[in-house]
Design an enzyme around this catalytic site. Structure first.
Site, PDB file in Angstrom:
ATOM      1  N   VAL A  12      -6.421   6.374 -23.657  1.00 51.95           N
ATOM      2  CA  VAL A  12      -6.250   7.634 -22.913  1.00 51.95           C
ATOM      3  C   VAL A  12      -7.114   8.743 -23.515  1.00 51.95           C
ATOM      4  O   VAL A  12      -7.814   9.464 -22.790  1.00 51.95           O
ATOM      5  CB  VAL A  12      -4.762   8.072 -22.902  1.00 51.95           C
ATOM      6  CG1 VAL A  12      -4.598   9.412 -22.199  1.00 51.95           C
ATOM      7  CG2 VAL A  12      -3.904   7.011 -22.225  1.00 51.95           C
ATOM      8  N   ASP A  33      -9.151  10.357 -34.829  1.00 49.71           N
ATOM      9  CA  ASP A  33      -8.246   9.206 -34.854  1.00 49.71           C
ATOM     10  C   ASP A  33      -8.048   8.790 -36.308  1.00 49.71           C
ATOM     11  O   ASP A  33      -8.848   9.133 -37.178  1.00 49.71           O
ATOM     12  CB  ASP A  33      -8.842   8.041 -34.041  1.00 49.71           C
ATOM     13  CG  ASP A  33      -7.781   7.057 -33.561  1.00 49.71           C
ATOM     14  OD1 ASP A  33      -7.471   7.048 -32.341  1.00 49.71           O
ATOM     15  OD2 ASP A  33      -7.251   6.287 -34.399  1.00 49.71           O
ATOM     16  N   ASN A  96       6.552   7.302 -32.153  1.00 43.65           N
ATOM     17  CA  ASN A  96       5.681   8.410 -31.736  1.00 43.65           C
ATOM     18  C   ASN A  96       6.135   9.794 -32.192  1.00 43.65           C
ATOM     19  O   ASN A  96       5.309  10.688 -32.373  1.00 43.65           O
ATOM     20  CB  ASN A  96       5.490   8.370 -30.213  1.00 43.65           C
ATOM     21  CG  ASN A  96       4.571   7.231 -29.807  1.00 43.65           C
ATOM     22  OD1 ASN A  96       4.013   6.537 -30.672  1.00 43.65           O
ATOM     23  ND2 ASN A  96       4.398   7.008 -28.515  1.00 43.65           N
ATOM     24  N   VAL A 119       0.459  14.474 -24.517  1.00 43.11           N
ATOM     25  CA  VAL A 119       0.372  13.324 -23.601  1.00 43.11           C
ATOM     26  C   VAL A 119       1.229  12.160 -24.099  1.00 43.11           C
ATOM     27  O   VAL A 119       1.818  11.421 -23.307  1.00 43.11           O
ATOM     28  CB  VAL A 119      -1.111  12.874 -23.444  1.00 43.11           C
ATOM     29  CG1 VAL A 119      -1.224  11.629 -22.586  1.00 43.11           C
ATOM     30  CG2 VAL A 119      -1.953  13.997 -22.836  1.00 43.11           C
ATOM     31  N   SER A 120       1.337  12.003 -25.413  1.00 45.60           N
ATOM     32  CA  SER A 120       2.044  10.859 -26.007  1.00 45.60           C
ATOM     33  C   SER A 120       3.461  10.742 -25.435  1.00 45.60           C
ATOM     34  O   SER A 120       4.123  11.752 -25.186  1.00 45.60           O
ATOM     35  CB  SER A 120       2.128  11.018 -27.520  1.00 45.60           C
ATOM     36  OG  SER A 120       0.863  11.340 -28.065  1.00 45.60           O
ATOM     37  N   ARG A 152      -0.875   9.915  -8.464  1.00 42.29           N
ATOM     38  CA  ARG A 152      -0.404   8.593  -7.998  1.00 42.29           C
ATOM     39  C   ARG A 152       0.350   8.728  -6.672  1.00 42.29           C
ATOM     40  O   ARG A 152       0.195   7.895  -5.777  1.00 42.29           O
ATOM     41  CB  ARG A 152       0.508   7.970  -9.058  1.00 42.29           C
ATOM     42  CG  ARG A 152      -0.268   7.480 -10.273  1.00 42.29           C
ATOM     43  CD  ARG A 152       0.633   6.759 -11.260  1.00 42.29           C
ATOM     44  NE  ARG A 152      -0.158   6.264 -12.367  1.00 42.29           N
ATOM     45  CZ  ARG A 152       0.251   6.210 -13.627  1.00 42.29           C
ATOM     46  NH1 ARG A 152       1.472   6.602 -13.947  1.00 42.29           N
ATOM     47  NH2 ARG A 152      -0.539   5.731 -14.565  1.00 42.29           N
ATOM     48  N   HIS A 176       8.932  12.622 -16.811  1.00 43.96           N
ATOM     49  CA  HIS A 176       7.863  11.619 -16.663  1.00 43.96           C
ATOM     50  C   HIS A 176       8.422  10.261 -17.106  1.00 43.96           C
ATOM     51  O   HIS A 176       8.031   9.695 -18.115  1.00 43.96           O
ATOM     52  CB  HIS A 176       6.652  12.032 -17.500  1.00 43.96           C
ATOM     53  CG  HIS A 176       5.523  11.061 -17.445  1.00 43.96           C
ATOM     54  ND1 HIS A 176       4.840  10.769 -16.284  1.00 43.96           N
ATOM     55  CD2 HIS A 176       4.949  10.295 -18.413  1.00 43.96           C
ATOM     56  CE1 HIS A 176       3.898   9.869 -16.544  1.00 43.96           C
ATOM     57  NE2 HIS A 176       3.948   9.566 -17.830  1.00 43.96           N
TER      58      HIS A 176
HETATM   59  N1  LIG Z   1       1.883  11.513 -20.417  1.00 46.43           N
HETATM   60  C1  LIG Z   1       1.260  10.598 -19.695  1.00 46.43           C
HETATM   61  O1  LIG Z   1       1.100  10.767 -18.487  1.00 46.43           O
HETATM   62  C2  LIG Z   1       0.751   9.361 -20.341  1.00 46.43           C
HETATM   63  C3  LIG Z   1       1.029   9.090 -21.647  1.00 46.43           C
HETATM   64  N2  LIG Z   1       0.529   7.978 -22.262  1.00 46.43           N
HETATM   65  C4  LIG Z   1       0.851   7.809 -23.672  1.00 46.43           C
HETATM   66  O2  LIG Z   1      -0.295   8.177 -24.441  1.00 46.43           O
HETATM   67  C5  LIG Z   1      -0.253   7.510 -25.712  1.00 46.43           C
HETATM   68  C6  LIG Z   1      -1.616   6.854 -25.982  1.00 46.43           C
HETATM   69  O3  LIG Z   1      -1.825   5.786 -25.104  1.00 46.43           O
HETATM   70  P1  LIG Z   1      -3.153   4.886 -25.242  1.00 46.43           P
HETATM   71  O4  LIG Z   1      -4.329   5.763 -25.422  1.00 46.43           O
HETATM   72  O5  LIG Z   1      -3.118   3.919 -24.143  1.00 46.43           O
HETATM   73  O6  LIG Z   1      -2.865   4.134 -26.630  1.00 46.43           O
HETATM   74  P2  LIG Z   1      -3.952   3.535 -27.633  1.00 46.43           P
HETATM   75  O7  LIG Z   1      -3.218   2.638 -28.569  1.00 46.43           O
HETATM   76  O8  LIG Z   1      -5.102   2.999 -26.873  1.00 46.43           O
HETATM   77  O9  LIG Z   1      -4.463   4.818 -28.438  1.00 46.43           O
HETATM   78  C7  LIG Z   1      -3.658   5.547 -29.295  1.00 46.43           C
HETATM   79  C8  LIG Z   1      -4.521   5.990 -30.460  1.00 46.43           C
HETATM   80  O10 LIG Z   1      -3.755   6.864 -31.296  1.00 46.43           O
HETATM   81  C9  LIG Z   1      -4.222   6.653 -32.619  1.00 46.43           C
HETATM   82  N3  LIG Z   1      -3.292   7.180 -33.591  1.00 46.43           N
HETATM   83  C10 LIG Z   1      -2.117   6.670 -34.015  1.00 46.43           C
HETATM   84  N4  LIG Z   1      -1.572   7.467 -34.961  1.00 46.43           N
HETATM   85  C11 LIG Z   1      -2.412   8.512 -35.118  1.00 46.43           C
HETATM   86  C12 LIG Z   1      -2.399   9.660 -35.938  1.00 46.43           C
HETATM   87  N5  LIG Z   1      -1.389   9.913 -36.783  1.00 46.43           N
HETATM   88  N6  LIG Z   1      -3.435  10.519 -35.852  1.00 46.43           N
HETATM   89  C13 LIG Z   1      -4.465  10.286 -35.016  1.00 46.43           C
HETATM   90  N7  LIG Z   1      -4.538   9.198 -34.208  1.00 46.43           N
HETATM   91  C14 LIG Z   1      -3.521   8.324 -34.263  1.00 46.43           C
HETATM   92  C15 LIG Z   1      -4.390   5.153 -32.706  1.00 46.43           C
HETATM   93  O11 LIG Z   1      -5.212   4.769 -33.796  1.00 46.43           O
HETATM   94  C16 LIG Z   1      -5.003   4.835 -31.341  1.00 46.43           C
HETATM   95  O12 LIG Z   1      -6.421   4.806 -31.401  1.00 46.43           O
HETATM   96  C17 LIG Z   1       0.911   6.540 -25.607  1.00 46.43           C
HETATM   97  O13 LIG Z   1       2.047   7.072 -26.243  1.00 46.43           O
HETATM   98  C18 LIG Z   1       1.146   6.398 -24.122  1.00 46.43           C
HETATM   99  O14 LIG Z   1       2.447   6.009 -23.810  1.00 46.43           O
HETATM  100  C19 LIG Z   1      -0.279   7.111 -21.608  1.00 46.43           C
HETATM  101  C20 LIG Z   1      -0.602   7.333 -20.285  1.00 46.43           C
HETATM  102  C21 LIG Z   1      -0.083   8.454 -19.539  1.00 46.43           C
HETATM  103  O1  LIG Z   2       3.392   3.998 -18.143  1.00 45.90           O
HETATM  104  C1  LIG Z   2       3.197   4.376 -19.311  1.00 45.90           C
HETATM  105  O2  LIG Z   2       3.870   4.016 -20.292  1.00 45.90           O
HETATM  106  C2  LIG Z   2       2.094   5.354 -19.570  1.00 45.90           C
HETATM  107  C3  LIG Z   2       2.313   6.512 -18.701  1.00 45.90           C
HETATM  108  O3  LIG Z   2       3.052   7.415 -19.033  1.00 45.90           O
HETATM  109  C4  LIG Z   2       1.777   6.428 -17.344  1.00 45.90           C
HETATM  110  O4  LIG Z   2       0.786   5.722 -17.095  1.00 45.90           O
HETATM  111  O5  LIG Z   2       2.369   7.076 -16.485  1.00 45.90           O
END
Ligand SMILES: NC(=O)C1=CN([C@@H]2O[C@H](COP(=O)(O)OP(=O)(O)OC[C@H]3O[C@@H](n4cnc5c(N)ncnc54)[C@H](O)[C@@H]3O)[C@@H](O)[C@H]2O)C=CC1
Ligand SMILES: O=C([O-])CC(=O)C(=O)O
Length: 313
Positions: A12, A33, A96, A119-120, A152, A176
């Site tokens: 993301v 990161d 998280n 976002v997390s 979406r 969410h």
């Molecule tokens: N709010 C929303 O609409 C959405 C939220 N998400 C959330 O976003 C988060 C990230 O998802 P992805 O990018 O797919 O995961 P990912 O695993 O591809 O990337 C997460 C990154 O965070 C890094 N990370 C972990 N701890 C860290 C720290 N202390 N400092 C800096 N970097 C650190 C990791 O090394 C990794 O590269 C997840 O919690 C996911 O559920 C994902 C999609 C939509």
């Molecule tokens: O589905 C998930 O866990 C990631 C997220 O929040 C989304 O894509 O809406």
């Protein structure tokens, strides 16, 4: 000179940085990161697309070096683990919460005036945690979820209507989460006309249901959660702030009595501009929508309560 930092250069975060650069939303985009070399590598890779795509934004990558994020105007927090098929977003809280809290504290040391876009996941609870632990004014802490869920919703509506998604308007409020999202079907339109003029009640219910589990559906297909639309939705929110666009976007924000709720961050339409949240837009909900919003808030409160159990608050 505008500067945006994206923490977490995973799926993301890197997508968000890429969209920010491609659209020249800021002069500089920093990715940070914990994984050695990953941000640096992704920044270099993206910079090598600059002449192909014709953008002037500078991308910088760093491994946990917060000094490089100094004086950011906006910081997007995507660090943390994503869910796997069969999981809920709420199950991510244990890992998280610690990550988001420490990242947000480090960010503020170098960018005391930054606006944070969280976002997390679980996003509403991570936004609440950031607000409570940092003590920042509520206009500077924004949870990104509604921009994605609304996108979406418009996609599923356009599929049902057989039309161009850009000709559909619609938005999603509430939490969410798979069961907490509230697609606002009553306000959705196709070229200004209510979608109910074109689609049956049954079809509209199907569209709302597909929207609510939109993230889970993609997680099942991909084996991890989605990133193209989430990254773009993060950049969309940042753009409205950096360019003071004053767009109305549903975001997770701290409520103090609005929509009958308080001490919670949850999705409602807000105006986003250079101060972050410029205004919380108050919608007139009908009885059914009010009940759905109250149920959604109850579930988000319950997840927030778990912050104490995991020692984050
Ligand atoms: N709010 C929303 O609409 C959405 C939220 N998400 C959330 O976003 C988060 C990230 O998802 P992805 O990018 O797919 O995961 P990912 O695993 O591809 O990337 C997460 C990154 O965070 C890094 N990370 C972990 N701890 C860290 C720290 N202390 N400092 C800096 N970097 C650190 C990791 O090394 C990794 O590269 C997840 O919690 C996911 O559920 C994902 C999609 C939509
Ligand atoms: O589905 C998930 O866990 C990631 C997220 O929040 C989304 O894509 O809406």
């Amino acid at each position: 000179m505008s500067k945006v930092t994206v923490v977490g250069a995973g799926n993301v975060g890197a997508t968000c940085a890429n969209v920010l650069a491609f659209n020249e939303v800021a002069d500089e985009v920093v990715m940070l990161d914990v994984k050695e070399g990953v941000s640096e590598g992704k920044a270099m890779d993206m910079m090598q697309t600059a002449q192909l795509l014709g953008f002037d934004t500078t991308l910088v990558g760093c491994t946990n070096d917060y000094a490089q994020t100094a004086d950011s105007d906006v910081v997007v927090i995507t660090s943390g683990i994503p869910r796997k098929p069969g999981m809920t977003r709420e199950e991510l809280i244990g890992v998280n919460a610690g990550i988001v809290k420490s990242v947000a504290e480090n960010i503020l040391k170098y960018s005391p005036n930054a606006i944070l876009v969280v976002v997390s996941n679980p996003m509403d609870t991570m936004t609440y945690l950031s607000l409570k632990s940092l003590g920042l004014p509520k206009n500077r802490i924004i949870g990104m979820g509604g921009a994605l869920d609304s996108s979406r919703f418009k996609y599923f509506l356009s599929q049902a209507l057989g039309c161009n998604a850009n000709e559909v308007e619609g938005f999603v409020i509430g939490g969410h989460g798979d069961t907490t999202m509230i697609p606002m079907t009553r306000f959705a339109t196709y070229k200004g006309m209510p979608v109910a003029n074109f689609l049956s009640e049954e079809k509209l219910k199907e569209v709302a249901a597909a929207t609510m589990v939109g993230g889970a559906t993609l997680t099942k297909l991909l084996g991890t959660s989605a990133w193209y639309a989430p990254g773009a939705a993060g950049a969309f929110v940042v753009e409205s702030i950096i360019h003071n666009q004053k767009k109305m976007i549903p975001c997770s924000v701290f409520l103090e009595g609005e929509y009958g709720e308080s001490d919670i961050c949850i999705g409602v339409p807000v105006i986003l501009g250079k101060n972050g949240i410029e205004e919380i837009v108050k919608l007139e909900l009908n009885e059914e929508e009010k009940a759905a919003f109250a149920a959604s808030a109850k579930a988000v409160h319950a997840t927030n309560a778990a912050l104490k159990e995991v020692g984050a608050l």
